[in-house]
Design a protein around this motif. Structure first.
Motif, PDB file in Angstrom:
ATOM      1  N   GLU A  29      44.352  43.056  30.367  1.00  0.00           N
ATOM      2  CA  GLU A  29      43.266  43.586  29.537  1.00  0.00           C
ATOM      3  C   GLU A  29      42.902  42.662  28.382  1.00  0.00           C
ATOM      4  O   GLU A  29      41.719  42.445  28.097  1.00  0.00           O
ATOM      5  CB  GLU A  29      43.644  44.971  29.011  1.00  0.00           C
ATOM      6  N   ASP A  30      43.899  42.108  27.698  1.00  0.00           N
ATOM      7  CA  ASP A  30      43.612  41.208  26.569  1.00  0.00           C
ATOM      8  C   ASP A  30      42.852  39.965  27.029  1.00  0.00           C
ATOM      9  O   ASP A  30      41.916  39.513  26.362  1.00  0.00           O
ATOM     10  CB  ASP A  30      44.905  40.809  25.857  1.00  0.00           C
ATOM     11  N   ALA A  32      40.926  39.781  29.695  1.00  0.00           N
ATOM     12  CA  ALA A  32      39.579  40.232  30.072  1.00  0.00           C
ATOM     13  C   ALA A  32      38.687  40.336  28.836  1.00  0.00           C
ATOM     14  O   ALA A  32      37.523  39.915  28.868  1.00  0.00           O
ATOM     15  CB  ALA A  32      39.649  41.573  30.786  1.00  0.00           C
ATOM     16  N   LYS A  33      39.215  40.859  27.761  1.00  0.00           N
ATOM     17  CA  LYS A  33      38.431  40.975  26.520  1.00  0.00           C
ATOM     18  C   LYS A  33      38.116  39.596  25.946  1.00  0.00           C
ATOM     19  O   LYS A  33      36.977  39.330  25.554  1.00  0.00           O
ATOM     20  CB  LYS A  33      39.186  41.824  25.499  1.00  0.00           C
ATOM     21  N   TYR A  38      35.785  42.109  30.216  1.00  0.00           N
ATOM     22  CA  TYR A  38      36.260  43.487  30.094  1.00  0.00           C
ATOM     23  C   TYR A  38      35.175  44.489  30.482  1.00  0.00           C
ATOM     24  O   TYR A  38      34.018  44.355  30.086  1.00  0.00           O
ATOM     25  CB  TYR A  38      36.710  43.762  28.653  1.00  0.00           C
ATOM     26  N   LYS A  39      35.573  45.468  31.280  1.00  0.00           N
ATOM     27  CA  LYS A  39      34.669  46.541  31.687  1.00  0.00           C
ATOM     28  C   LYS A  39      35.326  47.874  31.335  1.00  0.00           C
ATOM     29  O   LYS A  39      36.428  48.171  31.811  1.00  0.00           O
ATOM     30  CB  LYS A  39      34.392  46.481  33.180  1.00  0.00           C
ATOM     31  N   GLU A  40      34.652  48.636  30.502  1.00  0.00           N
ATOM     32  CA  GLU A  40      35.139  49.961  30.118  1.00  0.00           C
ATOM     33  C   GLU A  40      35.368  50.791  31.383  1.00  0.00           C
ATOM     34  O   GLU A  40      34.529  50.815  32.273  1.00  0.00           O
ATOM     35  CB  GLU A  40      34.107  50.649  29.215  1.00  0.00           C
ATOM     36  N   ASP A  42      37.616  50.202  33.698  1.00  0.00           N
ATOM     37  CA  ASP A  42      38.455  49.471  34.648  1.00  0.00           C
ATOM     38  C   ASP A  42      39.917  49.626  34.236  1.00  0.00           C
ATOM     39  O   ASP A  42      40.230  49.779  33.049  1.00  0.00           O
ATOM     40  CB  ASP A  42      38.098  47.989  34.689  1.00  0.00           C
ATOM     41  N   TYR A  44      43.455  47.847  33.955  1.00  0.00           N
ATOM     42  CA  TYR A  44      44.084  46.531  33.886  1.00  0.00           C
ATOM     43  C   TYR A  44      45.588  46.712  34.000  1.00  0.00           C
ATOM     44  O   TYR A  44      46.268  47.078  33.049  1.00  0.00           O
ATOM     45  CB  TYR A  44      43.684  45.816  32.583  1.00  0.00           C
TER      46      TYR A  44
END
Length: 75
Positions: A29-30, A32-33, A38-40, A42, A44
């Motif tokens: 997640e980190d 991806a951000k 990052y997709k809300e 999804d 991770y």
């Protein structure tokens, strides 16, 4: 512990384009951000893979049996 075709494993990864080092997919997640992927909504987390069944890209699938559990690898 050696991995074999047909084994069920959990994989964490960061997929990058070799020539540009651009990240195109990740289970983190980190990351991806940071990479604006990052997709809300999804999830991770580690992905379930059955070795040799084509659940991941071919190069990774073929390399899984040569990797060591718990050790980072580059494909």
């Amino acid at each position: 512990m050696s991995l074999q075709k047909g084994d069920f494993i959990l994989v964490d990864y960061i997929g990058k384009v070799k020539e540009t080092n651009e990240v195109f997919d990740t289970t983190n997640e980190d990351t991806a951000k940071k990479e604006h992927l990052y997709k809300e909504g999804d999830i991770y987390e580690s992905k379930l893979v059955v070795i040799g069944e084509g659940w991941v890209i071919k190069a990774l699938d073929e390399s899984l049996t040569t990797m060591e559990v718990g050790k980072p690898a580059v494909v």
